[in-house]
Write a protein that holds these residues in place. Structure first.
Motif, PDB file in Angstrom:
ATOM      1  N   THR A 147       0.618  -1.463  -0.184  1.00 20.39           N
ATOM      2  CA  THR A 147       0.100   0.391  -0.069  1.00 20.39           C
ATOM      3  C   THR A 147       0.823   1.611   0.025  1.00 20.39           C
ATOM      4  OG1 THR A 147      -1.892  -0.705   1.249  1.00 20.39           O
ATOM      5  CG2 THR A 147      -2.316   1.071   1.418  1.00 20.39           C
ATOM      6  N   LEU A 148       0.600   2.404  -0.888  1.00 21.34           N
ATOM      7  CA  LEU A 148       1.645   3.744  -0.694  1.00 21.34           C
ATOM      8  C   LEU A 148       0.577   4.375  -0.195  1.00 21.34           C
ATOM      9  CD1 LEU A 148       3.743   2.482  -4.643  1.00 21.34           C
ATOM     10  CD2 LEU A 148       4.144   2.499  -2.017  1.00 21.34           C
ATOM     11  N   LEU A 149       1.212   5.707   0.222  1.00 25.92           N
ATOM     12  CA  LEU A 149       0.576   6.859   0.540  1.00 25.92           C
ATOM     13  C   LEU A 149       0.956   7.772  -0.694  1.00 25.92           C
ATOM     14  CD1 LEU A 149      -1.298   8.420   2.311  1.00 25.92           C
ATOM     15  CD2 LEU A 149       0.609   8.271   4.017  1.00 25.92           C
ATOM     16  N   CYS A 150       1.095   8.461  -0.697  1.00 28.02           N
ATOM     17  CA  CYS A 150       1.130   9.429  -1.434  1.00 28.02           C
ATOM     18  C   CYS A 150       0.947  11.004  -1.350  1.00 28.02           C
ATOM     19  CB  CYS A 150       0.121   9.660  -2.931  1.00 28.02           C
ATOM     20  SG  CYS A 150       1.028   7.929  -4.367  1.00 28.02           S
ATOM     21  N   GLY A 151       1.820  11.749  -0.741  1.00 28.04           N
ATOM     22  CA  GLY A 151       1.684  12.709   0.178  1.00 28.04           C
ATOM     23  C   GLY A 151       1.832  13.892  -0.699  1.00 28.04           C
ATOM     24  N   ARG A 152       0.776  15.172  -0.833  1.00 26.10           N
ATOM     25  CA  ARG A 152       0.921  16.336  -1.182  1.00 26.10           C
ATOM     26  C   ARG A 152       0.753  17.581  -0.275  1.00 26.10           C
ATOM     27  NH1 ARG A 152       0.113  17.668  -6.671  1.00 26.10           N
ATOM     28  NH2 ARG A 152       0.729  15.418  -6.969  1.00 26.10           N
ATOM     29  N   PHE A 153       0.954  18.519  -0.760  1.00 24.32           N
ATOM     30  CA  PHE A 153       1.253  19.984   0.299  1.00 24.32           C
ATOM     31  C   PHE A 153       2.565  19.358   1.375  1.00 24.32           C
ATOM     32  CE2 PHE A 153      -3.295  19.119   0.321  1.00 24.32           C
ATOM     33  CZ  PHE A 153      -3.857  19.559  -1.338  1.00 24.32           C
ATOM     34  N   GLU A 154       2.634  19.439   2.148  1.00 23.74           N
ATOM     35  CA  GLU A 154       3.423  19.638   3.192  1.00 23.74           C
ATOM     36  C   GLU A 154       4.324  18.845   3.649  1.00 23.74           C
ATOM     37  OE1 GLU A 154       6.277  22.885   3.729  1.00 23.74           O
ATOM     38  OE2 GLU A 154       5.219  22.904   1.831  1.00 23.74           O
ATOM     39  N   GLY A 155       3.101  17.593   3.714  1.00 19.43           N
ATOM     40  CA  GLY A 155       2.810  16.061   4.457  1.00 19.43           C
ATOM     41  C   GLY A 155       1.955  15.520   5.198  1.00 19.43           C
ATOM     42  N   VAL A 156       2.827  14.638   5.833  1.00 22.57           N
ATOM     43  CA  VAL A 156       1.315  13.416   6.355  1.00 22.57           C
ATOM     44  C   VAL A 156       1.546  14.269   7.441  1.00 22.57           C
ATOM     45  CG1 VAL A 156       0.293  11.773   6.828  1.00 22.57           C
ATOM     46  CG2 VAL A 156       1.544  12.036   4.362  1.00 22.57           C
ATOM     47  N   ASP A 157       0.092  14.316   8.251  1.00 22.28           N
ATOM     48  CA  ASP A 157       0.355  13.940  10.457  1.00 22.28           C
ATOM     49  C   ASP A 157       0.816  12.543  10.629  1.00 22.28           C
ATOM     50  OD1 ASP A 157      -0.344  13.634  12.843  1.00 22.28           O
ATOM     51  OD2 ASP A 157      -1.869  15.485  13.065  1.00 22.28           O
ATOM     52  N   GLN A 158       2.756  13.008  11.582  1.00 21.05           N
ATOM     53  CA  GLN A 158       3.673  12.089  11.754  1.00 21.05           C
ATOM     54  C   GLN A 158       2.571  10.700  12.810  1.00 21.05           C
ATOM     55  OE1 GLN A 158       6.315  11.955  11.301  1.00 21.05           O
ATOM     56  NE2 GLN A 158       6.057   9.720  12.176  1.00 21.05           N
ATOM     57  N   ARG A 159       1.297  11.426  13.415  1.00 21.93           N
ATOM     58  CA  ARG A 159       0.500  10.781  14.261  1.00 21.93           C
ATOM     59  C   ARG A 159       0.156   8.962  13.244  1.00 21.93           C
ATOM     60  NH1 ARG A 159      -3.164  14.441  17.124  1.00 21.93           N
ATOM     61  NH2 ARG A 159      -3.294  15.180  15.032  1.00 21.93           N
ATOM     62  N   VAL A 160      -0.552   9.514  12.761  1.00 24.68           N
ATOM     63  CA  VAL A 160      -1.411   8.842  11.737  1.00 24.68           C
ATOM     64  C   VAL A 160       0.422   7.630  11.213  1.00 24.68           C
ATOM     65  CG1 VAL A 160      -1.899   9.682   9.540  1.00 24.68           C
ATOM     66  CG2 VAL A 160      -2.738   8.111  10.342  1.00 24.68           C
ATOM     67  N   LEU A 161       0.928   7.870  10.894  1.00 26.93           N
ATOM     68  CA  LEU A 161       2.098   7.329  10.027  1.00 26.93           C
ATOM     69  C   LEU A 161       3.058   6.002  10.968  1.00 26.93           C
ATOM     70  CD1 LEU A 161       4.551  10.211   8.601  1.00 26.93           C
ATOM     71  CD2 LEU A 161       2.545   8.584   7.441  1.00 26.93           C
ATOM     72  N   ASP A 162       2.769   7.535  12.966  1.00 25.45           N
ATOM     73  CA  ASP A 162       3.213   6.271  13.464  1.00 25.45           C
ATOM     74  C   ASP A 162       2.180   5.049  13.922  1.00 25.45           C
ATOM     75  OD1 ASP A 162       5.814   8.045  13.484  1.00 25.45           O
ATOM     76  OD2 ASP A 162       4.796   8.888  15.386  1.00 25.45           O
ATOM     77  N   HIS A 163       1.159   5.551  14.506  1.00 26.07           N
ATOM     78  CA  HIS A 163      -0.147   4.838  14.282  1.00 26.07           C
ATOM     79  C   HIS A 163       0.050   3.297  13.414  1.00 26.07           C
ATOM     80  CE1 HIS A 163      -3.735   3.383  16.045  1.00 26.07           C
ATOM     81  NE2 HIS A 163      -4.491   2.959  15.053  1.00 26.07           N
ATOM     82  N   HIS A 164      -0.010   3.835  12.119  1.00 30.51           N
ATOM     83  CA  HIS A 164      -0.018   2.237  11.180  1.00 30.51           C
ATOM     84  C   HIS A 164       1.484   1.674  11.176  1.00 30.51           C
ATOM     85  CE1 HIS A 164      -3.907   2.373  10.091  1.00 30.51           C
ATOM     86  NE2 HIS A 164      -4.112   4.114  10.623  1.00 30.51           N
ATOM     87  N   GLY A 165       2.336   2.476  11.631  1.00 28.28           N
ATOM     88  CA  GLY A 165       3.618   1.660  11.674  1.00 28.28           C
ATOM     89  C   GLY A 165       3.823   1.519   9.814  1.00 28.28           C
ATOM     90  N   VAL A 166       3.854   3.118   8.931  1.00 26.30           N
ATOM     91  CA  VAL A 166       4.245   3.103   7.914  1.00 26.30           C
ATOM     92  C   VAL A 166       6.322   3.644   7.874  1.00 26.30           C
ATOM     93  CG1 VAL A 166       3.748   4.548   6.323  1.00 26.30           C
ATOM     94  CG2 VAL A 166       1.969   3.703   7.297  1.00 26.30           C
TER      95      VAL A 166
END
Length: 270
Positions: A147-166
């Motif tokens: 599963t690939l998450l394509c960012g946009r703008f300044e990025g992604v909230d770090q909390r969701v990256l940590d929560h899902h082990g991205v």
């Protein structure tokens, strides 16, 4: 474009059949049992499959050797206008993708996938990630899918990256307007390693990075072009000499162009 109630588009079919009536490949998902699958969360689902629908990767997609599912992030947005981003906490320029929005999209993408990251990595394409290389492509090709998450703008909230082990992966030391181009490149490099895609397994064994070296020079007909002949050893028919020449050439090129690779190549193996 998919209906608002179904924010994903799936590509890949079981068989190819001649028909007098043109068919819309975007019309409905085709389930190909056991095929390696790439799920892409993006604000630009129309960017896919893009160039992946052409040449060898496109043929492999048609034959069901792999599947592609683009998941539109917008329908997971909040409020009347389906907002997916907000201003950075602490101030700063640009916008950041919201944790709750991305969480909902990742949860939807996880449906039907194994929970183990070793079998199904979830990857955020980011300039700060670990550099993508051939070894990573081989690792991903050995998984059930990604599963690939394509960012946009300044990025992604770090909390969701940590929560899902991205896992964060970078295509290189530069910044793009979004992760879609990086996703296309990562998928292309990975899909070509899947069984049956290239047809000739030896093709992936002799190319750049496979042995830790850049690839040796290649030549083909005509034997003489602009008064420049093909190196004599390549026309000798002596496979041992050809192999030695190619190795020497690969070493010389790697030493000159990629000192980092050359140092790793020369490092004693444990």
């Amino acid at each position: 474009m998919s209906d608002a109630s179904d924010p994903s588009k799936s590509h890949g079919r079981l068989s190819v059949r001649p028909s007098l009536k043109p068919r819309d490949l975007m019309e409905e998902p085709r389930v190909v049992k056991g095929a390696w699958t790439a799920k892409i969360i993006t604000l630009l689902p129309e960017a896919f499959p893009g160039i992946l629908d052409l040449s060898l990767t496109g043929k492999a997609l048609d034959f069901g050797l792999w599947r592609l599912e683009s998941i539109d992030l917008r329908p997971f947005g909040v409020g009347k206008h389906l907002n997916v981003d907000d201003t950075p906490a602490g101030g700063g320029a640009g916008m950041v993708l919201r944790a709750d929005v991305v969480d909902s999209a990742l949860a939807a993408a996880a449906e039907g996938t194994p929970p183990y990251r070793a079998r199904w990595p979830v990857i955020y394409l980011s300039p700060r990630g670990k550099p993508f290389d051939q070894a990573t492509a081989r690792r991903l090709a050995g998984c059930d899918g990604i599963t690939l998450l394509c960012g946009r703008f300044e990025g992604v909230d770090q909390r969701v990256l940590d929560h899902h082990g991205v896992e964060e992966i970078s295509l290189g030391d530069f910044v793009l307007t979004g992760g879609e181009i990086a996703a296309l490149a990562l998928i292309d490099a990975t899909v070509r390693l899947l069984p049956g895609v290239l047809g000739n397994a030896a093709s992936t064994e002799e190319e750049s990075f496979s042995a830790g070296l850049l690839e040796f020079p290649q030549y083909t007909r005509p034997a003489v072009w602009n008064d420049l002949p093909i190196p004599e050893v390549l026309q000798s028919g002596h496979h041992g000499d050809i192999a030695k020449w190619r190795t020497a050439q690969a070493e010389d090129i790697t030493r000159a162009r990629r000192p980092d690779l050359w140092q790793a190549y020369r490092k004693p193996k444990p």
